[in-house]
Scaffold this motif. Structure first.
Motif, PDB file in Angstrom:
ATOM      1  N   ILE A   1      16.704   1.300  30.223  1.00  0.00           N
ATOM      2  CA  ILE A   1      17.174   1.913  28.959  1.00  0.00           C
ATOM      3  C   ILE A   1      15.570   2.830  29.302  1.00  0.00           C
ATOM      4  CG2 ILE A   1      15.528   1.289  26.443  1.00  0.00           C
ATOM      5  CD1 ILE A   1      17.415  -1.145  26.578  1.00  0.00           C
ATOM      6  N   VAL A   2      15.576   3.794  28.198  1.00  0.00           N
ATOM      7  CA  VAL A   2      14.263   4.711  28.783  1.00  0.00           C
ATOM      8  C   VAL A   2      14.308   4.626  27.199  1.00  0.00           C
ATOM      9  CG1 VAL A   2      13.444   7.150  28.907  1.00  0.00           C
ATOM     10  CG2 VAL A   2      14.734   6.268  30.540  1.00  0.00           C
ATOM     11  N   ALA A   3      12.971   4.473  26.481  1.00  0.00           N
ATOM     12  CA  ALA A   3      12.375   5.000  24.994  1.00  0.00           C
ATOM     13  C   ALA A   3      12.326   6.446  25.354  1.00  0.00           C
ATOM     14  CB  ALA A   3      11.921   3.965  24.489  1.00  0.00           C
ATOM     15  N   VAL A   4      12.631   6.698  24.044  1.00  0.00           N
ATOM     16  CA  VAL A   4      13.035   8.696  24.192  1.00  0.00           C
ATOM     17  C   VAL A   4      12.073   8.874  23.096  1.00  0.00           C
ATOM     18  CG1 VAL A   4      13.629  10.833  24.597  1.00  0.00           C
ATOM     19  CG2 VAL A   4      14.901   9.292  25.641  1.00  0.00           C
ATOM     20  N   GLY A   5      11.094   9.374  23.335  1.00  0.00           N
ATOM     21  CA  GLY A   5       9.417   9.336  22.026  1.00  0.00           C
ATOM     22  C   GLY A   5       9.086   8.421  21.347  1.00  0.00           C
ATOM     23  N   GLY A   6       7.969   8.537  20.843  1.00  0.00           N
ATOM     24  CA  GLY A   6       7.299   7.357  20.032  1.00  0.00           C
ATOM     25  C   GLY A   6       7.877   6.501  19.184  1.00  0.00           C
TER      26      GLY A   6
ATOM     27  N   ALA B   1       9.147   4.356  28.409  1.00  0.00           N
ATOM     28  CA  ALA B   1       8.850   5.122  27.627  1.00  0.00           C
ATOM     29  C   ALA B   1       8.680   6.416  28.592  1.00  0.00           C
ATOM     30  CB  ALA B   1       8.203   4.523  26.568  1.00  0.00           C
ATOM     31  N   THR B   2       9.239   6.835  27.787  1.00  0.00           N
ATOM     32  CA  THR B   2       9.102   8.523  27.842  1.00  0.00           C
ATOM     33  C   THR B   2       8.412   8.938  26.645  1.00  0.00           C
ATOM     34  OG1 THR B   2       9.298  10.981  29.416  1.00  0.00           O
ATOM     35  CG2 THR B   2      10.476   9.980  28.136  1.00  0.00           C
ATOM     36  N   LEU B   3       8.674  11.337  27.183  1.00  0.00           N
ATOM     37  CA  LEU B   3       7.710  11.969  25.755  1.00  0.00           C
ATOM     38  C   LEU B   3       9.018  12.414  25.430  1.00  0.00           C
ATOM     39  CD1 LEU B   3       4.864  13.532  27.220  1.00  0.00           C
ATOM     40  CD2 LEU B   3       4.988  11.811  26.200  1.00  0.00           C
ATOM     41  N   HIS B   4       9.131  12.833  23.968  1.00  0.00           N
ATOM     42  CA  HIS B   4      10.404  13.225  23.465  1.00  0.00           C
ATOM     43  C   HIS B   4      10.649  14.139  23.972  1.00  0.00           C
ATOM     44  CE1 HIS B   4      13.682  14.363  20.541  1.00  0.00           C
ATOM     45  NE2 HIS B   4      13.467  12.519  20.182  1.00  0.00           N
ATOM     46  N   PRO B   5      11.929  15.520  24.056  1.00  0.00           N
ATOM     47  CA  PRO B   5      11.949  16.819  24.426  1.00  0.00           C
ATOM     48  C   PRO B   5      11.514  17.168  23.492  1.00  0.00           C
ATOM     49  CG  PRO B   5      13.819  15.546  24.263  1.00  0.00           C
ATOM     50  CD  PRO B   5      13.123  14.895  24.100  1.00  0.00           C
ATOM     51  N   ALA B   6      11.635  16.583  22.110  1.00  0.00           N
ATOM     52  CA  ALA B   6      10.664  17.629  20.624  1.00  0.00           C
ATOM     53  C   ALA B   6       9.703  18.080  21.322  1.00  0.00           C
ATOM     54  CB  ALA B   6      11.479  17.029  19.607  1.00  0.00           C
ATOM     55  N   TYR B   7       8.863  17.175  21.598  1.00  0.00           N
ATOM     56  CA  TYR B   7       7.630  17.246  21.474  1.00  0.00           C
ATOM     57  C   TYR B   7       7.230  17.739  22.998  1.00  0.00           C
ATOM     58  CZ  TYR B   7       3.020  15.610  23.132  1.00  0.00           C
ATOM     59  OH  TYR B   7       2.260  15.260  24.123  1.00  0.00           O
ATOM     60  N   LEU B   8       8.045  18.145  24.023  1.00  0.00           N
ATOM     61  CA  LEU B   8       7.687  19.076  25.346  1.00  0.00           C
ATOM     62  C   LEU B   8       7.897  20.542  24.518  1.00  0.00           C
ATOM     63  CD1 LEU B   8       9.111  16.386  27.860  1.00  0.00           C
ATOM     64  CD2 LEU B   8       7.108  16.923  27.464  1.00  0.00           C
ATOM     65  N   LEU B   9       9.100  20.459  23.622  1.00  0.00           N
ATOM     66  CA  LEU B   9       8.889  22.137  23.367  1.00  0.00           C
ATOM     67  C   LEU B   9       7.585  22.579  22.761  1.00  0.00           C
ATOM     68  CD1 LEU B   9      12.932  21.831  22.026  1.00  0.00           C
ATOM     69  CD2 LEU B   9      12.317  23.022  24.179  1.00  0.00           C
ATOM     70  N   ARG B  10       7.244  21.586  21.547  1.00  0.00           N
ATOM     71  CA  ARG B  10       5.784  22.166  20.966  1.00  0.00           C
ATOM     72  C   ARG B  10       5.136  22.287  22.184  1.00  0.00           C
ATOM     73  NH1 ARG B  10       7.831  18.466  17.407  1.00  0.00           N
ATOM     74  NH2 ARG B  10       6.108  16.542  18.029  1.00  0.00           N
TER      75      ARG B  10
ATOM     76  N   VAL C   1      18.645  21.876  20.248  1.00  0.00           N
ATOM     77  CA  VAL C   1      18.131  22.128  21.017  1.00  0.00           C
ATOM     78  C   VAL C   1      16.995  20.890  22.326  1.00  0.00           C
ATOM     79  CG1 VAL C   1      16.912  24.773  21.198  1.00  0.00           C
ATOM     80  CG2 VAL C   1      16.658  23.039  19.013  1.00  0.00           C
ATOM     81  N   SER C   2      16.418  20.017  21.193  1.00  0.00           N
ATOM     82  CA  SER C   2      15.693  19.503  22.071  1.00  0.00           C
ATOM     83  C   SER C   2      17.050  18.454  23.177  1.00  0.00           C
ATOM     84  CB  SER C   2      15.313  18.062  21.071  1.00  0.00           C
ATOM     85  OG  SER C   2      15.122  18.276  19.949  1.00  0.00           O
ATOM     86  N   GLY C   3      18.306  18.476  22.327  1.00  0.00           N
ATOM     87  CA  GLY C   3      19.422  17.813  23.458  1.00  0.00           C
ATOM     88  C   GLY C   3      19.238  18.514  24.392  1.00  0.00           C
ATOM     89  N   GLN C   4      19.075  19.920  23.839  1.00  0.00           N
ATOM     90  CA  GLN C   4      19.577  20.920  25.502  1.00  0.00           C
ATOM     91  C   GLN C   4      18.649  20.635  26.757  1.00  0.00           C
ATOM     92  OE1 GLN C   4      20.019  24.414  24.131  1.00  0.00           O
ATOM     93  NE2 GLN C   4      21.613  24.840  22.154  1.00  0.00           N
ATOM     94  N   LEU C   5      17.081  20.182  26.150  1.00  0.00           N
ATOM     95  CA  LEU C   5      16.156  20.163  26.816  1.00  0.00           C
ATOM     96  C   LEU C   5      16.579  18.660  27.477  1.00  0.00           C
ATOM     97  CD1 LEU C   5      13.240  20.464  28.951  1.00  0.00           C
ATOM     98  CD2 LEU C   5      12.249  20.149  26.575  1.00  0.00           C
ATOM     99  N   LEU C   6      16.915  17.560  26.866  1.00  0.00           N
ATOM    100  CA  LEU C   6      16.590  16.080  27.481  1.00  0.00           C
ATOM    101  C   LEU C   6      17.812  16.999  28.322  1.00  0.00           C
ATOM    102  CD1 LEU C   6      16.386  13.120  26.629  1.00  0.00           C
ATOM    103  CD2 LEU C   6      18.278  13.045  26.569  1.00  0.00           C
ATOM    104  N   ASP C   7      18.793  17.325  28.356  1.00  0.00           N
ATOM    105  CA  ASP C   7      19.925  17.451  29.280  1.00  0.00           C
ATOM    106  C   ASP C   7      19.591  18.171  30.844  1.00  0.00           C
ATOM    107  OD1 ASP C   7      22.753  16.292  28.124  1.00  0.00           O
ATOM    108  OD2 ASP C   7      23.110  18.305  27.011  1.00  0.00           O
TER     109      ASP C   7
ATOM    110  N   LEU D   1       3.807  15.597  32.493  1.00  0.00           N
ATOM    111  CA  LEU D   1       3.874  13.997  32.189  1.00  0.00           C
ATOM    112  C   LEU D   1       5.239  13.226  32.456  1.00  0.00           C
ATOM    113  CD1 LEU D   1       1.198  13.495  29.725  1.00  0.00           C
ATOM    114  CD2 LEU D   1       0.727  13.208  32.067  1.00  0.00           C
ATOM    115  N   ALA D   2       6.147  14.134  31.418  1.00  0.00           N
ATOM    116  CA  ALA D   2       7.683  14.368  31.456  1.00  0.00           C
ATOM    117  C   ALA D   2       8.401  13.989  33.185  1.00  0.00           C
ATOM    118  CB  ALA D   2       8.378  14.682  30.803  1.00  0.00           C
ATOM    119  N   TRP D   3       8.287  14.182  33.604  1.00  0.00           N
ATOM    120  CA  TRP D   3       8.810  14.314  35.358  1.00  0.00           C
ATOM    121  C   TRP D   3       8.113  13.961  36.161  1.00  0.00           C
ATOM    122  CZ3 TRP D   3      12.023  15.490  37.712  1.00  0.00           C
ATOM    123  CH2 TRP D   3      11.865  15.937  39.735  1.00  0.00           C
TER     124      TRP D   3
END
Ligand code: URA
Length: 227
Positions: A156-161, A196-205, A97-103, A212-214
């Protein structure tokens, strides 16, 4: 102790009397990551070396390695935390699911897996999807840096904390560091722009944080245009 690569010791205080932790007990035939990495000259070498590396228990509980996905010639490399159950089953990063949001996030700036390369800071699924420990992050960091060196992306994009922690030497939260361009010193010869940006799993929560991610995605889009 042959595991003599740099692990930053926070709060290290040479004058204090805090006893040093005992050296890590190593299995027989333990080969340090340094020795292994000297022999890796391409991505398939690196993947094979990671498969053989017995320095972490994560390998014992995971069902397979999750090495990467996407285009190794891409200008942009995204680095996530660790495989989850779906990734462990399919052997590719960000397929749940987080991968789908990342896509969707990638698509919003006209990117996809043909134009980006994806990996994680840890290649094996931590049991129960727990966060990788600082020790695990440090253990796999030399492999990750080698991975970055071999791909040699422009951005490079660091995805999440966790990825931000592994790559940016930070102790505090991702919210303080996201959306800021920094330089990652990969080795003496290679410095790469990193954000660095926010992790999609965090954005789902926390969907309200998507704004911010945008902001971050727009910075990435603009940087790619400059290249
Ligand atoms: N979350 C990550 O950080 N990486 C993956 O590959 C999947 C989920």
């Amino acid at each position: 102790n042959r595991m003599n690569y740099d692990i930053e010791t926070k709060n290290s205080n040479p004058g204090s009397e805090i006893p040093k932790p005992p050296p890590i007990k190593q299995q027989e035939n333990f080969i340090s990551s340094e020795d292994i990495l000297k022999k890796c000259s391409n991505l398939s070498d690196l993947c094979e070396s990671l498969k053989k590396f017995n320095g972490s228990n994560l390998k014992k509980t995971a069902s397979q390695i999750v090495f990467s996905d996407g285009n190794p010639k891409a200008k942009i490399m995204l680095i996530g935390e660790a495989p989850g159950a779906d990734e462990d089953r399919l052997g590719k990063p960000f397929v749940g699911v987080s991968g789908q949001l990342l896509d969707k996030m990638l698509d919003s700036i006209n990117l996809n897996r043909e134009k980006a390369y994806l990996t994680n800071i840890v290649p094996w699924r931590p049991p129960g999807n727990r966060t990788p420990t600082d020790y695990e992050i440090a253990l796999f960091r030399p492999f990750l840096l080698k991975h970055i060196e071999l791909v040699n992306p422009k951005i490079i994009v660091a995805v999440g904390g966790s990825a931000a922690k592994a790559l940016l030497n930070i102790n505090d939260g991702i919210l303080r560091h996201r959306g800021l361009w920094k330089k990652l010193v990969v080795n003496e010869k290679l410095k790469i722009d990193i954000i660095a940006t926010l992790h999609p799993a965090y954005l789902l929560r926390s969907p309200s944080q998507k704004k911010l991610a945008w902001e971050d995605l727009k910075l990435i889009r603009d940087k790619l245009k400059e290249l």
